[in-house]
Design an enzyme around this catalytic site. Structure first.
Site, PDB file in Angstrom:
ATOM      1  N   HIS A  32       0.853  -1.189   0.000  1.00 22.02           N
ATOM      2  CA  HIS A  32       0.000   0.000   0.000  1.00 22.02           C
ATOM      3  C   HIS A  32       0.892   1.244   0.000  1.00 22.02           C
ATOM      4  O   HIS A  32       1.758   1.398   0.856  1.00 22.02           O
ATOM      5  CB  HIS A  32      -0.882  -0.029   1.244  1.00 22.02           C
ATOM      6  CG  HIS A  32      -1.928   1.028   1.307  1.00 22.02           C
ATOM      7  ND1 HIS A  32      -3.130   0.935   0.635  1.00 22.02           N
ATOM      8  CD2 HIS A  32      -1.956   2.210   1.952  1.00 22.02           C
ATOM      9  CE1 HIS A  32      -3.859   2.008   0.885  1.00 22.02           C
ATOM     10  NE2 HIS A  32      -3.166   2.814   1.676  1.00 22.02           N
ATOM     11  N   ASP A  34       0.888   5.324   0.092  1.00 23.88           N
ATOM     12  CA  ASP A  34       0.084   6.498   0.425  1.00 23.88           C
ATOM     13  C   ASP A  34       0.675   7.753  -0.193  1.00 23.88           C
ATOM     14  O   ASP A  34       1.750   8.194   0.194  1.00 23.88           O
ATOM     15  CB  ASP A  34       0.024   6.665   1.950  1.00 23.88           C
ATOM     16  CG  ASP A  34      -0.860   5.611   2.593  1.00 23.88           C
ATOM     17  OD1 ASP A  34      -2.026   5.509   2.191  1.00 23.88           O
ATOM     18  OD2 ASP A  34      -0.367   4.892   3.476  1.00 23.88           O
ATOM     19  N   MET A  36       0.301  11.685  -0.642  1.00 26.46           N
ATOM     20  CA  MET A  36      -0.365  12.854  -0.042  1.00 26.46           C
ATOM     21  C   MET A  36       0.206  14.124  -0.655  1.00 26.46           C
ATOM     22  O   MET A  36       1.420  14.230  -0.824  1.00 26.46           O
ATOM     23  CB  MET A  36      -0.103  12.883   1.469  1.00 26.46           C
ATOM     24  CG  MET A  36      -0.540  11.635   2.189  1.00 26.46           C
ATOM     25  SD  MET A  36      -0.093  11.739   3.928  1.00 26.46           S
ATOM     26  CE  MET A  36      -0.518  10.091   4.482  1.00 26.46           C
ATOM     27  N   MET A 136     -11.871   4.381   4.792  1.00 27.18           N
ATOM     28  CA  MET A 136     -10.918   4.958   5.744  1.00 27.18           C
ATOM     29  C   MET A 136     -11.467   4.794   7.162  1.00 27.18           C
ATOM     30  O   MET A 136     -12.600   5.187   7.441  1.00 27.18           O
ATOM     31  CB  MET A 136     -10.701   6.456   5.471  1.00 27.18           C
ATOM     32  CG  MET A 136      -9.989   6.790   4.177  1.00 27.18           C
ATOM     33  SD  MET A 136      -8.402   5.976   3.961  1.00 27.18           S
ATOM     34  CE  MET A 136      -7.470   6.591   5.372  1.00 27.18           C
ATOM     35  N   GLY A 143      -0.274   8.332   9.542  1.00 22.50           N
ATOM     36  CA  GLY A 143      -0.271   6.958  10.047  1.00 22.50           C
ATOM     37  C   GLY A 143      -0.338   6.966  11.565  1.00 22.50           C
ATOM     38  O   GLY A 143      -0.217   8.013  12.202  1.00 22.50           O
ATOM     39  N   GLY A 144      -0.552   5.811  12.149  1.00 24.44           N
ATOM     40  CA  GLY A 144      -0.482   5.664  13.602  1.00 24.44           C
ATOM     41  C   GLY A 144      -1.654   6.212  14.387  1.00 24.44           C
ATOM     42  O   GLY A 144      -1.554   6.410  15.592  1.00 24.44           O
ATOM     43  N   GLY A 176      -5.335   2.450  11.524  1.00 26.58           N
ATOM     44  CA  GLY A 176      -5.488   1.964  12.897  1.00 26.58           C
ATOM     45  C   GLY A 176      -5.746   0.472  13.022  1.00 26.58           C
ATOM     46  O   GLY A 176      -6.273   0.015  14.036  1.00 26.58           O
ATOM     47  N   GLY A 196      -0.047  -0.228   8.590  1.00 30.41           N
ATOM     48  CA  GLY A 196       1.234   0.485   8.539  1.00 30.41           C
ATOM     49  C   GLY A 196       2.043   0.208   9.780  1.00 30.41           C
ATOM     50  O   GLY A 196       2.919  -0.672   9.788  1.00 30.41           O
ATOM     51  N   SER A 197       1.705   0.913  10.862  1.00 29.88           N
ATOM     52  CA  SER A 197       2.455   0.768  12.114  1.00 29.88           C
ATOM     53  C   SER A 197       2.463  -0.674  12.621  1.00 29.88           C
ATOM     54  O   SER A 197       3.454  -1.129  13.180  1.00 29.88           O
ATOM     55  CB  SER A 197       1.869   1.648  13.215  1.00 29.88           C
ATOM     56  OG  SER A 197       1.213   2.753  12.690  1.00 29.88           O
TER      57      SER A 197
HETATM   58  C1  DX5 Z   1      -3.487   7.308   6.372  1.00 32.03           C
HETATM   59  C2  DX5 Z   1      -2.991   6.289   5.380  1.00 32.03           C
HETATM   60  C3  DX5 Z   1      -2.791   4.932   5.916  1.00 32.03           C
HETATM   61  C4  DX5 Z   1      -1.758   4.813   6.999  1.00 32.03           C
HETATM   62  C5  DX5 Z   1      -2.146   3.657   7.861  1.00 32.03           C
HETATM   63  O1  DX5 Z   1      -3.801   8.470   5.697  1.00 32.03           O
HETATM   64  O2  DX5 Z   1      -3.910   6.181   4.311  1.00 32.03           O
HETATM   65  O3  DX5 Z   1      -2.524   3.994   4.877  1.00 32.03           O
HETATM   66  O4  DX5 Z   1      -0.469   4.604   6.535  1.00 32.03           O
HETATM   67  O5  DX5 Z   1      -1.265   3.614   8.918  1.00 32.03           O
HETATM   68  P1  DX5 Z   1      -1.600   2.849  10.253  1.00 32.03           P
HETATM   69  O6  DX5 Z   1      -1.826   1.402   9.911  1.00 32.03           O
HETATM   70  O7  DX5 Z   1      -0.396   3.082  11.074  1.00 32.03           O
HETATM   71  O8  DX5 Z   1      -2.843   3.475  10.834  1.00 32.03           O
HETATM   72 ZN    ZN Z   2      -3.698   4.538   2.776  1.00 27.90          ZN
END
Ligand code: DX5
Ligand code: ZN
Length: 222
Positions: A32, A34, A36, A136, A143-144, A176, A196-197
């Protein structure tokens, strides 16, 4: 088949190639990514050159999440850079079907992403045209964050719609997600899991992937 899509936003960018090798070794299907733009969301992350580099090092499916305004200006560029799945935000466009057609014209898979505050019913009538709905479970841009429990109901609504209409659209969850809430998420109907985390923040990435995969097996009848 439930798929894990680790978000490299939480990876160590100085060792990105090595961390991707771990994902490959563990037979992870998706990565994945991301994107931005500092406009649609507050943060700026990575873009086309990073995707081009990743594309050169792996044949894993690149699941690209565009958190950008005016995605229509960039679809072809991301497709050319090596994205396999292009997710754009419903909130970022006036005419979703036009963007879906644009993605389809590149030959790539198309996903539509929805923010926590947008009613999922707004996607009814659009889901028919995409390969994936990305729900979402945090506010996009970071993240996190903590998983929003209200997302479970949103997943169920999308899942019911997909079943009622005999579609086989993927439902992806993002934000999350961890070993502590993954069962509830899968139970609600998700089959593509972004983390992610929970993956890259782990002491042992391989061990955590294995734990996710063990839980996935319990839900593979879905
Ligand atoms: C947030 C991103 C996610 C993020 C998820 O805007 O779209 O993909 O990296 O990270 P975790 O799993 O740490 O919430
Ligand atoms: Zn994402």
């Amino acid at each position: 088949m439930i798929k894990l899509s680790p978000s490299i936003l939480a990876a160590d960018f100085t060792r990105l190639g090595e961390e991707i090798k771990i994902l490959e070794k563990e037979k992870i299907p998706y990565i994945h990514i991301d994107v931005m733009d500092g406009h649609f969301v507050h943060n700026i992350s990575m873009g086309i050159p990073v995707i081009e580099s990743i594309r050169k090092t792996t044949s894993l499916v690149l699941d690209v999440h565009l958190m950008i305004s005016n995605p229509e200006e960039y679809i072809e560029k991301f497709a050319k850079a090596g994205a396999d799945i292009i997710n754009f935000h419903f909130e970022a466009v006036d005419n979703s079907k036009r963007i879906i057609n644009q993605v389809r014209a590149t030959g790539k898979k198309c996903g539509i992403t929805i923010n926590p505050e947008t009613p999922v019913e707004k996607l009814f009538g659009i889901i028919e045209y995409v390969d994936m709905v990305l729900i979402m479970s945090v506010y996009p841009g970071l993240g996190g964050q903590e998983f929003m429990v209200s997302s479970l109901d949103r997943i169920r609504k999308v899942y019911d719609y997909i079943k009622k209409n005999n579609l086989n659209t993927d439902i992806e969850i993002d934000g999350g997600v961890g070993l502590e809430n993954i069962r509830d998420i899968l139970e609600a109907g998700v089959n593509v899991v972004v983390a992610g985390s929970a993956i890259f923040g782990a002491k042992d990435i391989s061990a955590d992937i294995k734990k996710f995969n063990e839980i996935f097996k319990e839900f593979d009848y879905k």
